[in-house]
Structures are given as structure tokens and as C-alpha cells.
Design an enzyme around this catalytic site. Structure first.
Site, PDB file in Angstrom:
ATOM      1  N   ASP A  99      28.503  26.718  -8.067  1.00 24.44           N
ATOM      2  CA  ASP A  99      28.687  28.108  -8.482  1.00 24.44           C
ATOM      3  C   ASP A  99      30.033  28.650  -8.031  1.00 24.44           C
ATOM      4  O   ASP A  99      30.613  28.180  -7.050  1.00 24.44           O
ATOM      5  CB  ASP A  99      27.585  28.997  -7.882  1.00 24.44           C
ATOM      6  CG  ASP A  99      26.290  28.880  -8.657  1.00 24.44           C
ATOM      7  OD1 ASP A  99      26.323  28.405  -9.789  1.00 24.44           O
ATOM      8  OD2 ASP A  99      25.249  29.270  -8.103  1.00 24.44           O
ATOM      9  N   PRO A 128      27.001  51.544   2.997  1.00 24.99           N
ATOM     10  CA  PRO A 128      28.395  51.510   2.535  1.00 24.99           C
ATOM     11  C   PRO A 128      29.389  51.241   3.661  1.00 24.99           C
ATOM     12  O   PRO A 128      30.515  50.829   3.400  1.00 24.99           O
ATOM     13  CB  PRO A 128      28.609  52.917   1.953  1.00 24.99           C
ATOM     14  CG  PRO A 128      27.262  53.462   1.684  1.00 24.99           C
ATOM     15  CD  PRO A 128      26.358  52.836   2.685  1.00 24.99           C
ATOM     16  N   GLU A 187      21.044  61.197   2.760  1.00 21.89           N
ATOM     17  CA  GLU A 187      22.422  61.280   3.254  1.00 21.89           C
ATOM     18  C   GLU A 187      22.804  60.097   4.138  1.00 21.89           C
ATOM     19  O   GLU A 187      23.938  59.677   4.169  1.00 21.89           O
ATOM     20  CB  GLU A 187      22.612  62.586   4.041  1.00 21.89           C
ATOM     21  CG  GLU A 187      24.026  62.832   4.503  1.00 21.89           C
ATOM     22  CD  GLU A 187      25.001  63.036   3.360  1.00 21.89           C
ATOM     23  OE1 GLU A 187      26.201  62.831   3.568  1.00 21.89           O
ATOM     24  OE2 GLU A 187      24.548  63.396   2.249  1.00 21.89           O
ATOM     25  N   ARG A 191      18.247  31.550  -4.016  1.00 22.90           N
ATOM     26  CA  ARG A 191      18.726  30.456  -4.873  1.00 22.90           C
ATOM     27  C   ARG A 191      19.400  29.356  -4.064  1.00 22.90           C
ATOM     28  O   ARG A 191      19.622  28.252  -4.569  1.00 22.90           O
ATOM     29  CB  ARG A 191      19.657  30.989  -5.961  1.00 22.90           C
ATOM     30  CG  ARG A 191      20.983  31.523  -5.471  1.00 22.90           C
ATOM     31  CD  ARG A 191      21.700  32.313  -6.547  1.00 22.90           C
ATOM     32  NE  ARG A 191      21.638  31.712  -7.848  1.00 22.90           N
ATOM     33  CZ  ARG A 191      22.418  30.705  -8.250  1.00 22.90           C
ATOM     34  NH1 ARG A 191      23.297  30.201  -7.415  1.00 22.90           N
ATOM     35  NH2 ARG A 191      22.318  30.217  -9.464  1.00 22.90           N
TER      36      ARG A 191
END
Length: 248
Positions: A171, A91, A118, A156
Site C-alpha cells: 500500500d 486536533p 468544545e 487491515r
């Protein structure tokens, strides 16, 4: 391209590696996908890979030794002279986007580290990984789903991975804009008709319409993308008109 994923749940990764575009690319030999259980490198009789944090606090922290040992094993098995990018799904990392995908897609070897609990022992960040990536400002149970998302976006982009080689180019985000709307048969469905321009057969006009639609959709939904998109003079003029005609 070779991609190794260090995880406590290799079966979770393998179930994805064998399906859809990833599975086909793997079968064709376009990409080698491997899931490595770093619990196998715990080095202790209990096979533990985590411990309580020094200094106290809740949760468990992933130990450095099994992670380092697993990475060293992967490097030994690959026997490639090219140093891989070692990516920590975290994160606290840089928010992932298409630009990063296009950069990483050029690499020949990537190693992803998927944690749980954690967090990671800080020495993993400082002395092992080359990149830290985040999928956004939210927390998940582990790094597997984010890593698989990144891997899907990278594979991809590999030549031959998609049936239509122009798909990845057009895309959303690949051009800096959101993608234009698509339609297919039937030409009319429940009273809703396909735009006449798409049925005209005039490809030059269709391309102009698609570009204008991409600009309009980006302006309405993600105007922040326009700040960094590569826009032509014609694009800028079209945007001026779209802004004037947009409801206040």
C-alpha cells in the site's frame, strides 16, 4: 487485538464495525471491536457528561468523571495484564500517519476516546491518556470519524484480515513511497492500453517498473516523502534520471 471506543454515539461505530474488512476481521476473531457509551457513566440523574468551562467562554467541556469511569470499566471487563494505549482523538494531537499505524497495530489493546463539544477537561489529557492523535489541520464535529479511520488502518494490518497478505505491505506509505499504478482487464479500454511491461510475464522487469513508477509518482505528488523513505542506490540513481527528465 481488542479495541474499545468511548463515544456518545455507539450506533455510529457499530454500523462500521459490522461491514467490509472490519466486519470480516471481527467475525474471524482477529479483532474484538466494542463501542462504549460513556454517557452510561455520567453518575448523575440528568446523564450529562459536559459542563460550562471554568473561567467563562463559549461551548461545553467534557467532564473527567464519566470518561475515567468508562475507561476503568473497560479495563475491568478486559481483565488483561497488559496496560492498553489510551488514545485521545484531538486536533492538538500528533498527525496520524502510516508509521504510527504500524506501531499501534502491534498493540494487543487500544482504547479510543471520542469527544464532542468544545473540548476535554485537561485532567483527561494529563492523567488518563497515553497518546493524542489528529487526522489533520481541520475540525470535525466529534472524534468518531477520525477514530474509525485509525481503526480501519490498524485492523487491515492484522495477520489474516486481508484476503491477500501482500496488500498491506505494498500500500501507499507502507514502503515510504506512494504506490505504483494498477491495471486489470481489459488490456485495452477506449483506446487506452495497459503498459506492455505488465503483459510481458517477466516478473523481475515488472518489479523494476513498479518501483520506478512508485518513485516517479512520489516525486511528482509527495516529494516530501522522499526525505524519509528508505532508498537504495538504484532508487537514488533512478530519481536522478526522473528529475532530469521531469518538465521544469
Amino acid at each position: 487485538m481488542r479495541i474499545d471506543v468511548l463515544t456518545l454515539f455507539p450506533e455510529m461505530c457499530e454500523s462500521v464495525f459490522g461491514t467490509s474488512i472490519l466486519g470480516k476481521a471481527r467475525e474471524k476473531g482477529i479483532v474484538a471491536l466494542n463501542a462504549v457509551n460513556f454517557r452510561d457513566f455520567s453518575g448523575n440523574k440528568h446523564n450529562s457528561v459536559d459542563d460550562t468551562p471554568y473561567g467563562g467562554g463559549g461551548g461545553m467541556v467534557l467532564k473527567p468523571d464519566p470518561i475515567f469511569a468508562a475507561v476503568e470499566h473497560v479495563l475491568e471487563m478486559s481483565s488483561s495484564p497488559v496496560k492498553p494505549r489510551i488514545i485521545l482523538m484531538c486536533p492538538q494531537g500528533k498527525t496520524y500517519n502510516q508509521k504510527i499505524a504500524e506501531e499501534l497495530a502491534q498493540e494487543s489493546h487500544l482504547i479510543f476516546i471520542c469527544g464532542h463539544y468544545e473540548g476535554y477537561d485537561e485532567r483527561i489529557r494529563e492523567h488518563l491518556v497515553t497518546d493524542e492523535l489528529s487526522m489533520g489541520d481541520y475540525v470535525l464535529t466529534g472524534g468518531e470519524l477520525p477514530a474509525l479511520t485509525v481503526i480501519d488502518s490498524l485492523v487491515r494490518l492484522q495477520p489474516g484480515a486481508l484476503g491477500n497478505e501482500t496488500s498491506a505491505i505494498t500500500d501507499s506509505f507502507s514502503t515510504g513511497l506512494l504506490e505504483y499504478p494498477h491495471y486489470t482487464r481489459p488490456a485495452e479500454f477506449r483506446g487506452w492500453k495497459v503498459p506492455d511491461i505488465l503483459l510481458s510475464g517477466h516478473h523481475a522487469n515488472i518489479e523494476v517498473w513498479r518501483r520506478e513508477q512508485a518513485l516517479q509518482r512520489t516525486l511528482e505528488r509527495r516529494p516530501d516523502l522522499l526525505e524519509t523513505a528508505e532508498l537504495t542506490k538504484k532508487d537514488l540513481k533512478a530519481l536522478e534520471i526522473l528529475k532530469k527528465n521531469s518538465p521544469a
